[in-house]
Design a protein around this motif. Structure first.
Motif, PDB file in Angstrom:
ATOM      1  N   MET A 186       0.838  -1.203   0.000  1.00 24.73           N
ATOM      2  CA  MET A 186       0.000   0.000   0.000  1.00 24.73           C
ATOM      3  C   MET A 186       0.867   1.246   0.000  1.00 24.73           C
ATOM      4  O   MET A 186       2.031   1.201   0.377  1.00 24.73           O
ATOM      5  N   GLY A 187       0.268   2.370  -0.375  1.00 26.91           N
ATOM      6  CA  GLY A 187       0.992   3.619  -0.334  1.00 26.91           C
ATOM      7  C   GLY A 187       0.434   4.603  -1.345  1.00 26.91           C
ATOM      8  O   GLY A 187      -0.544   4.327  -2.045  1.00 26.91           O
ATOM      9  N   PHE A 188       1.049   5.772  -1.403  1.00 28.18           N
ATOM     10  CA  PHE A 188       0.654   6.800  -2.365  1.00 28.18           C
ATOM     11  C   PHE A 188       1.790   7.117  -3.334  1.00 28.18           C
ATOM     12  O   PHE A 188       1.707   8.046  -4.117  1.00 28.18           O
ATOM     13  N   GLY A 189       2.882   6.397  -3.259  1.00 21.80           N
ATOM     14  CA  GLY A 189       4.061   6.800  -4.007  1.00 21.80           C
ATOM     15  C   GLY A 189       4.817   7.819  -3.180  1.00 21.80           C
ATOM     16  O   GLY A 189       4.841   7.758  -1.959  1.00 21.80           O
ATOM     17  N   ASP A 190       5.407   8.785  -3.836  1.00 22.21           N
ATOM     18  CA  ASP A 190       6.135   9.843  -3.132  1.00 22.21           C
ATOM     19  C   ASP A 190       5.216  11.046  -2.951  1.00 22.21           C
ATOM     20  O   ASP A 190       4.937  11.781  -3.901  1.00 22.21           O
ATOM     21  N   LEU A 191       4.738  11.271  -1.730  1.00 25.98           N
ATOM     22  CA  LEU A 191       3.789  12.359  -1.469  1.00 25.98           C
ATOM     23  C   LEU A 191       4.416  13.746  -1.584  1.00 25.98           C
ATOM     24  O   LEU A 191       3.706  14.749  -1.533  1.00 25.98           O
ATOM     25  N   GLY A 250       2.754  11.622  -6.668  1.00 23.54           N
ATOM     26  CA  GLY A 250       2.212  11.116  -5.419  1.00 23.54           C
ATOM     27  C   GLY A 250       0.955  11.859  -5.000  1.00 23.54           C
ATOM     28  O   GLY A 250      -0.009  11.259  -4.512  1.00 23.54           O
ATOM     29  N   LEU A 251       0.957  13.193  -5.195  1.00 27.99           N
ATOM     30  CA  LEU A 251      -0.217  13.985  -4.844  1.00 27.99           C
ATOM     31  C   LEU A 251      -1.407  13.655  -5.742  1.00 27.99           C
ATOM     32  O   LEU A 251      -2.558  13.690  -5.299  1.00 27.99           O
ATOM     33  N   ARG A 252      -1.137  13.300  -6.999  1.00 29.88           N
ATOM     34  CA  ARG A 252      -2.230  12.911  -7.900  1.00 29.88           C
ATOM     35  C   ARG A 252      -2.863  11.592  -7.436  1.00 29.88           C
ATOM     36  O   ARG A 252      -4.080  11.424  -7.494  1.00 29.88           O
ATOM     37  N   VAL A 253      -2.011  10.676  -6.974  1.00 26.15           N
ATOM     38  CA  VAL A 253      -2.535   9.421  -6.435  1.00 26.15           C
ATOM     39  C   VAL A 253      -3.417   9.704  -5.214  1.00 26.15           C
ATOM     40  O   VAL A 253      -4.497   9.125  -5.056  1.00 26.15           O
ATOM     41  N   LEU A 254      -2.956  10.605  -4.345  1.00 26.55           N
ATOM     42  CA  LEU A 254      -3.737  10.977  -3.169  1.00 26.55           C
ATOM     43  C   LEU A 254      -5.056  11.609  -3.578  1.00 26.55           C
ATOM     44  O   LEU A 254      -6.106  11.316  -3.008  1.00 26.55           O
ATOM     45  N   ASN A 255      -5.012  12.483  -4.582  1.00 26.69           N
ATOM     46  CA  ASN A 255      -6.215  13.152  -5.059  1.00 26.69           C
ATOM     47  C   ASN A 255      -7.242  12.136  -5.573  1.00 26.69           C
ATOM     48  O   ASN A 255      -8.434  12.213  -5.258  1.00 26.69           O
ATOM     49  N   ASP A 256      -6.779  11.162  -6.369  1.00 28.49           N
ATOM     50  CA  ASP A 256      -7.683  10.132  -6.898  1.00 28.49           C
ATOM     51  C   ASP A 256      -8.236   9.273  -5.763  1.00 28.49           C
ATOM     52  O   ASP A 256      -9.407   8.878  -5.779  1.00 28.49           O
ATOM     53  N   ILE A 277       3.151  15.423   3.718  1.00 33.58           N
ATOM     54  CA  ILE A 277       3.066  16.355   2.582  1.00 33.58           C
ATOM     55  C   ILE A 277       3.814  17.628   2.931  1.00 33.58           C
ATOM     56  O   ILE A 277       3.610  18.216   3.991  1.00 33.58           O
ATOM     57  N   SER A 278       4.690  18.075   2.038  1.00 36.79           N
ATOM     58  CA  SER A 278       5.534  19.240   2.337  1.00 36.79           C
ATOM     59  C   SER A 278       4.824  20.574   2.115  1.00 36.79           C
ATOM     60  O   SER A 278       5.228  21.589   2.665  1.00 36.79           O
ATOM     61  N   ALA A 279       3.756  20.585   1.304  1.00 44.74           N
ATOM     62  CA  ALA A 279       3.059  21.834   0.998  1.00 44.74           C
ATOM     63  C   ALA A 279       1.637  21.509   0.562  1.00 44.74           C
ATOM     64  O   ALA A 279       1.335  20.369   0.185  1.00 44.74           O
ATOM     65  N   THR A 312       7.699   7.742  -0.174  1.00 45.09           N
ATOM     66  CA  THR A 312       7.973   9.043   0.456  1.00 45.09           C
ATOM     67  C   THR A 312       9.178   8.933   1.375  1.00 45.09           C
ATOM     68  O   THR A 312       9.236   8.081   2.245  1.00 45.09           O
ATOM     69  N   GLY A 313      10.163   9.764   1.161  1.00 45.59           N
ATOM     70  CA  GLY A 313      11.364   9.760   1.995  1.00 45.59           C
ATOM     71  C   GLY A 313      12.386   8.732   1.587  1.00 45.59           C
ATOM     72  O   GLY A 313      13.434   8.619   2.204  1.00 45.59           O
ATOM     73  N   ALA A 314      12.097   7.978   0.498  1.00 43.94           N
ATOM     74  CA  ALA A 314      13.041   6.930   0.094  1.00 43.94           C
ATOM     75  C   ALA A 314      14.357   7.503  -0.365  1.00 43.94           C
ATOM     76  O   ALA A 314      15.429   6.961  -0.107  1.00 43.94           O
ATOM     77  N   ALA A 315      14.289   8.628  -1.056  1.00 45.31           N
ATOM     78  CA  ALA A 315      15.528   9.245  -1.552  1.00 45.31           C
ATOM     79  C   ALA A 315      16.425   9.653  -0.400  1.00 45.31           C
ATOM     80  O   ALA A 315      17.637   9.501  -0.437  1.00 45.31           O
ATOM     81  N   THR A 316      15.776  10.107   0.679  1.00 44.42           N
ATOM     82  CA  THR A 316      16.560  10.516   1.844  1.00 44.42           C
ATOM     83  C   THR A 316      17.204   9.320   2.517  1.00 44.42           C
ATOM     84  O   THR A 316      18.349   9.348   2.932  1.00 44.42           O
TER      85      THR A 316
END
Length: 224
Positions: free
Chosen positions: A1-6, A11-17, A41-43, A88-92
């Motif tokens: 599960m997840g939204f991708g990178d929020l 990622g925000l488009r996935v959240l929107n849908d 979400i950063s913004a 989300t946060g994977a790059a970090t």
């Protein structure tokens, strides 16, 4: 599960849908699930993602009560569509596994450049500040110079007063003012630099002409 990178547009488009037919991340009331996703979400989502934006603004209104919302906050990957992986946060996280850069990272180079620029601007500011002329404190003083009697030569008395010269002293206008019994006093204006000329010095120099001057008083004193 997840939204991708929020933190990304995708990622925000996935959240929107996901929120197109839901009011909240889980259930029918705001819960810790909403807080977990909100904090990731950063913004605020852009206006075209109106389902996500509507949800974001609604959950933001619970900011002061977020600790009291029901449920237990779980890992971010526990929420969202079943077929989307949470990144989300994977790059970090992956950055911790990178090799150590012995020559310094780009961030460090930018930091050094920023520091150098700040020091240059500070030096320029100090240079400009040092070149500015110092503000000279000045005062306007009105003096009353009294003669011994009505037979005192007032023209000579004024001549004596004006003969006093000093750095930071400029004599101005004058007039004779009656004080009674035919006696007139000399009222004379001067401008002085406070650090160089004081009223004590003026009184000492003026009353030194004892053949003409009985006394000297300060009638008015104003800072310029």
């Amino acid at each position: 599960m997840g939204f991708g990178d929020l933190k990304s547009a995708a990622g925000l488009r996935v959240l929107n849908d996901f929120l197109a037919d839901r009011s909240y991340i889980e259930g029918y009331v705001p819960s810790q699930a909403d807080i977990a996703v909100f904090e990731a979400i950063s913004a605020p989502p852009p206006a075209d993602l109106f389902h996500a934006l509507r949800w974001y603004n609604h959950i933001k209104s619970y900011e002061k009560q977020k600790a009291s919302l029901p449920g237990v906050k779980k890992a971010l990957g526990k929420y969202g569509p079943a077929d989307v992986e949470d990144t989300t946060g994977a790059a970090t996280d992956s950055k911790d596994d990178d090799d150590i850069d012995l020559f310094g990272s780009d961030d460090e180079e930018e930091s050094e450049e920023a520091k150098k620029l700040r020091e240059e601007r500070l030096a320029q500011y100090e240079s400009k500040k040092s070149k500015k002329p110092a503000v000279v404190a000045k005062s306007s003083i009105l003096l009353d110079v009294k003669p011994w009697d009505d037979e005192t030569d007032m023209a000579k008395l004024e001549e004596c007063v004006r003969s006093i010269q000093a750095d930071g002293l400029v004599w101005g206008s004058s007039k004779l003012v009656p004080v009674g019994y035919g006696i007139k006093k000399l009222q004379i204006q001067c401008v002085v630099e406070d650090d160089k000329v004081g009223t004590d010095m003026l009184e000492e120099r003026i009353t030194a002409f004892e053949d003409y001057v009985q006394s000297m008083d300060v009638a008015a004193f104003n800072k310029i």
